[in-house]
Design a protein around this motif. Structure first.
Motif, PDB file in Angstrom:
ATOM      1  N   LEU A   1      39.680  78.485  28.829  1.00 56.07           N
ATOM      2  CA  LEU A   1      38.219  78.585  28.906  1.00 56.07           C
ATOM      3  C   LEU A   1      37.733  78.369  30.336  1.00 56.07           C
ATOM      4  CD1 LEU A   1      37.077  76.730  25.668  1.00 56.07           C
ATOM      5  CD2 LEU A   1      36.389  79.037  26.342  1.00 56.07           C
ATOM      6  N   VAL A   2      38.308  77.395  31.018  1.00 52.36           N
ATOM      7  CA  VAL A   2      37.918  77.119  32.403  1.00 52.36           C
ATOM      8  C   VAL A   2      38.190  78.332  33.279  1.00 52.36           C
ATOM      9  CG1 VAL A   2      38.548  75.770  34.442  1.00 52.36           C
ATOM     10  CG2 VAL A   2      38.103  74.621  32.266  1.00 52.36           C
ATOM     11  N   GLY A   3      39.309  79.005  33.015  1.00 56.77           N
ATOM     12  CA  GLY A   3      39.621  80.204  33.794  1.00 56.77           C
ATOM     13  C   GLY A   3      38.564  81.275  33.644  1.00 56.77           C
ATOM     14  N   VAL A   4      38.081  81.464  32.429  1.00 59.58           N
ATOM     15  CA  VAL A   4      37.031  82.463  32.182  1.00 59.58           C
ATOM     16  C   VAL A   4      35.741  82.059  32.877  1.00 59.58           C
ATOM     17  CG1 VAL A   4      35.593  83.514  30.396  1.00 59.58           C
ATOM     18  CG2 VAL A   4      38.044  83.206  30.002  1.00 59.58           C
ATOM     19  N   LEU A   5      35.374  80.788  32.758  1.00 61.08           N
ATOM     20  CA  LEU A   5      34.108  80.316  33.322  1.00 61.08           C
ATOM     21  C   LEU A   5      34.146  80.293  34.847  1.00 61.08           C
ATOM     22  CD1 LEU A   5      33.433  77.376  30.833  1.00 61.08           C
ATOM     23  CD2 LEU A   5      32.495  79.702  30.763  1.00 61.08           C
ATOM     24  N   ALA A   6      35.298  79.954  35.409  1.00 66.37           N
ATOM     25  CA  ALA A   6      35.416  79.879  36.872  1.00 66.37           C
ATOM     26  C   ALA A   6      35.200  81.243  37.517  1.00 66.37           C
ATOM     27  CB  ALA A   6      36.782  79.318  37.254  1.00 66.37           C
ATOM     28  N   GLU A   7      35.546  82.304  36.815  1.00 67.38           N
ATOM     29  CA  GLU A   7      35.343  83.653  37.347  1.00 67.38           C
ATOM     30  C   GLU A   7      33.872  83.946  37.592  1.00 67.38           C
ATOM     31  OE1 GLU A   7      37.135  86.367  34.653  1.00 67.38           O
ATOM     32  OE2 GLU A   7      39.201  85.817  35.161  1.00 67.38           O
ATOM     33  N   SER A   8      33.004  83.231  36.877  1.00 65.60           N
ATOM     34  CA  SER A   8      31.552  83.403  37.064  1.00 65.60           C
ATOM     35  C   SER A   8      30.963  82.312  37.943  1.00 65.60           C
ATOM     36  CB  SER A   8      30.849  83.417  35.702  1.00 65.60           C
ATOM     37  OG  SER A   8      31.271  84.518  34.928  1.00 65.60           O
ATOM     38  N   GLY A   9      31.831  81.554  38.591  1.00 68.40           N
ATOM     39  CA  GLY A   9      31.367  80.538  39.526  1.00 68.40           C
ATOM     40  C   GLY A   9      30.848  79.267  38.883  1.00 68.40           C
TER      41      GLY A   9
ATOM     42  N   GLU B   1      26.211  68.141  33.764  1.00 67.90           N
ATOM     43  CA  GLU B   1      25.402  67.557  32.701  1.00 67.90           C
ATOM     44  C   GLU B   1      24.158  68.389  32.388  1.00 67.90           C
ATOM     45  OE1 GLU B   1      23.015  63.352  31.768  1.00 67.90           O
ATOM     46  OE2 GLU B   1      24.329  63.516  33.519  1.00 67.90           O
ATOM     47  N   ARG B   2      23.634  69.099  33.362  1.00 66.93           N
ATOM     48  CA  ARG B   2      22.399  69.865  33.166  1.00 66.93           C
ATOM     49  C   ARG B   2      22.554  70.969  32.111  1.00 66.93           C
ATOM     50  NH1 ARG B   2      23.120  74.706  35.562  1.00 66.93           N
ATOM     51  NH2 ARG B   2      24.756  74.852  37.166  1.00 66.93           N
ATOM     52  N   LEU B   3      23.797  71.325  31.753  1.00 63.54           N
ATOM     53  CA  LEU B   3      24.007  72.381  30.763  1.00 63.54           C
ATOM     54  C   LEU B   3      23.897  71.874  29.328  1.00 63.54           C
ATOM     55  CD1 LEU B   3      26.965  74.402  32.344  1.00 63.54           C
ATOM     56  CD2 LEU B   3      24.532  74.953  32.349  1.00 63.54           C
ATOM     57  N   ALA B   4      23.789  70.562  29.146  1.00 65.05           N
ATOM     58  CA  ALA B   4      23.760  70.016  27.786  1.00 65.05           C
ATOM     59  C   ALA B   4      22.592  70.569  26.977  1.00 65.05           C
ATOM     60  CB  ALA B   4      23.706  68.491  27.838  1.00 65.05           C
ATOM     61  N   ALA B   5      21.379  70.534  27.557  1.00 65.75           N
ATOM     62  CA  ALA B   5      20.195  70.989  26.821  1.00 65.75           C
ATOM     63  C   ALA B   5      20.216  72.483  26.531  1.00 65.75           C
ATOM     64  CB  ALA B   5      18.930  70.596  27.581  1.00 65.75           C
ATOM     65  N   PRO B   6      20.474  73.354  27.529  1.00 66.68           N
ATOM     66  CA  PRO B   6      20.492  74.783  27.205  1.00 66.68           C
ATOM     67  C   PRO B   6      21.595  75.168  26.222  1.00 66.68           C
ATOM     68  CG  PRO B   6      21.145  74.411  29.499  1.00 66.68           C
ATOM     69  CD  PRO B   6      20.594  73.128  28.984  1.00 66.68           C
ATOM     70  N   LEU B   7      22.702  74.433  26.223  1.00 68.89           N
ATOM     71  CA  LEU B   7      23.740  74.726  25.240  1.00 68.89           C
ATOM     72  C   LEU B   7      23.301  74.312  23.841  1.00 68.89           C
ATOM     73  CD1 LEU B   7      27.012  73.829  27.176  1.00 68.89           C
ATOM     74  CD2 LEU B   7      26.471  76.022  26.113  1.00 68.89           C
ATOM     75  N   ARG B   8      22.622  73.180  23.730  1.00 68.67           N
ATOM     76  CA  ARG B   8      22.147  72.728  22.416  1.00 68.67           C
ATOM     77  C   ARG B   8      21.118  73.689  21.835  1.00 68.67           C
ATOM     78  NH1 ARG B   8      21.270  67.761  24.827  1.00 68.67           N
ATOM     79  NH2 ARG B   8      19.013  68.090  24.619  1.00 68.67           N
ATOM     80  N   THR B   9      20.322  74.312  22.690  1.00 67.26           N
ATOM     81  CA  THR B   9      19.237  75.182  22.216  1.00 67.26           C
ATOM     82  C   THR B   9      19.601  76.653  22.277  1.00 67.26           C
ATOM     83  OG1 THR B   9      18.266  75.135  24.446  1.00 67.26           O
ATOM     84  CG2 THR B   9      17.455  73.513  22.860  1.00 67.26           C
ATOM     85  N   GLY B  10      20.854  76.938  22.585  1.00 72.86           N
ATOM     86  CA  GLY B  10      21.300  78.325  22.679  1.00 72.86           C
ATOM     87  C   GLY B  10      21.621  78.918  21.316  1.00 72.86           C
ATOM     88  N   ASP B  11      22.226  80.076  21.326  1.00 70.68           N
ATOM     89  CA  ASP B  11      22.589  80.784  20.105  1.00 70.68           C
ATOM     90  C   ASP B  11      24.017  81.310  20.236  1.00 70.68           C
ATOM     91  OD1 ASP B  11      22.533  81.964  17.648  1.00 70.68           O
ATOM     92  OD2 ASP B  11      21.337  83.701  18.276  1.00 70.68           O
ATOM     93  N   PRO B  12      24.998  80.666  19.611  1.00 69.23           N
ATOM     94  CA  PRO B  12      24.860  79.514  18.716  1.00 69.23           C
ATOM     95  C   PRO B  12      24.691  78.220  19.500  1.00 69.23           C
ATOM     96  CG  PRO B  12      27.164  80.046  18.984  1.00 69.23           C
ATOM     97  CD  PRO B  12      26.405  81.109  19.730  1.00 69.23           C
TER      98      PRO B  12
ATOM     99  N   LEU C   1      28.291  80.706  29.499  1.00 67.48           N
ATOM    100  CA  LEU C   1      27.856  81.704  30.478  1.00 67.48           C
ATOM    101  C   LEU C   1      26.341  81.958  30.367  1.00 67.48           C
ATOM    102  CD1 LEU C   1      30.802  84.251  30.187  1.00 67.48           C
ATOM    103  CD2 LEU C   1      30.290  82.792  32.144  1.00 67.48           C
ATOM    104  N   GLU C   2      25.842  82.021  29.121  1.00 67.84           N
ATOM    105  CA  GLU C   2      24.419  82.262  28.904  1.00 67.84           C
ATOM    106  C   GLU C   2      23.610  81.052  29.365  1.00 67.84           C
ATOM    107  OE1 GLU C   2      20.950  84.141  27.949  1.00 67.84           O
ATOM    108  OE2 GLU C   2      22.994  85.010  27.950  1.00 67.84           O
ATOM    109  N   ALA C   3      24.105  79.852  29.070  1.00 68.32           N
ATOM    110  CA  ALA C   3      23.371  78.634  29.451  1.00 68.32           C
ATOM    111  C   ALA C   3      23.345  78.440  30.962  1.00 68.32           C
ATOM    112  CB  ALA C   3      24.018  77.410  28.795  1.00 68.32           C
ATOM    113  N   SER C   4      24.296  79.031  31.667  1.00 72.07           N
ATOM    114  CA  SER C   4      24.385  78.856  33.130  1.00 72.07           C
ATOM    115  C   SER C   4      23.496  79.826  33.903  1.00 72.07           C
ATOM    116  CB  SER C   4      25.849  79.030  33.569  1.00 72.07           C
ATOM    117  OG  SER C   4      26.687  78.089  32.934  1.00 72.07           O
ATOM    118  N   ARG C   5      22.907  80.780  33.212  1.00 72.31           N
ATOM    119  CA  ARG C   5      22.085  81.786  33.919  1.00 72.31           C
ATOM    120  C   ARG C   5      20.764  81.182  34.412  1.00 72.31           C
ATOM    121  NH1 ARG C   5      22.865  87.070  29.968  1.00 72.31           N
ATOM    122  NH2 ARG C   5      25.062  87.432  30.465  1.00 72.31           N
TER     123      ARG C   5
END
Length: 423
Positions: free
Chosen positions: A338-346, A377-388, A419-423
């Motif tokens: 998973l880290v490998g996939v995410l690292a490709e997007s910085g 840590e800032r990704l916690a909220a957008p991940l909780r409110t994302g879909d899914p 990836l969506e929460a990081s945009r």
């Protein structure tokens, strides 16, 4: 402004009304019309705006990816059902032979096949019964066996089970009287023996499943209590039906009955991995007294629960079992992928060792080696409110997405959510 009936006639909205209900769609149309009045959208966009605002499902409950590291998270619904249980529940959504014998055309015992599956799973039990949760099982036992009489219980087992509900309050509400014995840290067989008498309904053992007392402690075992000449009821809580080597201190129904308990109560939606239900297992005459008590009618479960419970008991390994027995090395491999996939997007992502817990009031103090994806840590909220929604835990200023409770088939969903929460 387009007329409401004209907008509702839009084929897309008409089809959605069949799925979600006309009132829900009509409210969405009215909200879109209000936006026209406020100049936010054009009149011709009302149908599109209403459609975009509608929920995807008829319920507002949402499926969540549990990456907290707590396998049985009470706030997230405890045990996830197995595919077999989900299929069984859906299969009986319509009319089903829950209390009907198709061969004879006569009335049959309610939930007989689920009860048979439970009896087969715990041969040490003479009889079994199912109610809607473990607290209900305990209330039914107390009402049927001890209303107006005494329940003998150790002071060290007068526990709070969550959300402010306490075992002593639950028991007293049935009309029983509590006879407390021993102390918080030590209760001996002699303490119980001195309290047992003509007014005793039963002796109750409650497993302190959500805490541990260490040090100068002592308690009487079920086998010793069974020699006191009164029924012994053991609330094991977590729903473990047989011994689990990974959780050596967690009581199970089979061993507890074999040790001498006359009745055992437990939850079905914890370590058993089934739907919410309360299990009663043990001596036939005691189970029958509970089953025939008028309160049993108010506490009975429905056909969906019965079907899911039977499929859990008869079917393949549950998600809880799989999570409990997950290989830590494989979990770390998944985290690194998973880290490998995410690292490709910085994205600042790291694969780290982690510790998971059983949760749900089971196996307090036991940790399970796991692996997690560490994120800002800032990704916690957008991940909780994302879909899914993805729910992790914040630790040391980082968001940890623990993989132990997540099926490998969901890793792609996790990656897309991050990836969506990081945009």
């Amino acid at each position: 402004m387009p007329r409401t009936d004209a907008v509702l006639a839009d084929p897309r909205l008409a089809a959605t009304a069949e799925r979600l209900g006309r009132a829900v769609v009509k409210d969405a149309v009215a909200a879109a019309q209000q936006r026209v009045r406020q100049g936010e959208i054009e009149p011709e966009d009302v149908a599109d705006a209403a459609l975009a605002a509608l929920p995807r499902h008829a319920t507002h409950l949402r499926p969540v990816i549990n990456m907290t590291g707590v396998l049985l998270h009470t706030n997230l619904g405890r045990a996830p059902l197995s595919p077999a249980a989900v299929e069984a529940a859906a299969m009986v959504a319509g009319p089903a032979d829950v209390e009907f014998d198709l061969a004879t055309g006569a009335r049959a015992r309610r939930g007989r096949t689920a009860l048979a599956a439970l009896a087969d799973a715990v041969p040490a039990a003479d009889d079994v019964h199912v109610v809607n949760n473990n607290a209900a099982a305990l209330v039914l036992v107390a009402t049927a066996l001890a209303a107006g009489r005494e329940i003998v219980i150790s002071r060290g087992e007068l526990v709070e089970i969550g959300d402010g509900f306490r075992i002593p309050d639950l028991l007293v509400s049935t009309g029983a009287r509590l006879r407390e014995v021993g102390t918080t840290n030590r209760t001996t067989l002699a303490d119980y023996r001195a309290a047992v008498g003509p007014e005793t309904g039963f002796v109750l053992k409650v497993h302190p499943s959500n805490f541990r007392i260490e040090g100068f402690t002592g308690s009487a075992g079920v086998g010793d209590l069974a020699r006191l000449g009164v029924p012994v009821v053991s609330d094991i809580g977590s729903g473990l039906l047989e011994r689990e080597p990974l959780l050596p201190d967690e009581p199970d129904a089979a061993s507890t009955l074999e040790a001498g308990a006359h009745l055992v109560t437990a939850s079905a939606d914890k370590l058993l991995g089934g739907p919410q239900a309360g299990l009663l297992l043990g001596r036939h005459d005691l189970v029958e007294r509970c089953r025939r008590h008028p309160l049993a009618r108010a506490l009975r479960v429905g056909k969906v629960t019965l079907a899911a419970l039977e499929a859990t008991l008869r079917g393949p390994a549950t998600p809880v079992h799989q999570a409990l027995h997950a290989d830590p090395r494989e979990l770390l491999d998944r985290a690194e992928a998973l880290v490998g996939v995410l690292a490709e997007s910085g994205i600042d992502a790291r694969a780290v060792p982690a510790e998971a817990t059983v949760g749900g009031g089971a196996a307090p103090g036991v940790t399970l080696p796991s692996a997690a994806v560490s994120l800002p840590e800032r990704l916690a909220a957008p991940l909780r409110t994302g879909d899914p929604p993805v729910v992790g835990r914040v630790e040391g200023g980082r968001l940890l997405l623990d993989l132990r409770a997540v099926h490998a088939g969901q890793d792609g969903d996790v990656a897309r959510a991050v990836l969506e929460a990081s945009r």
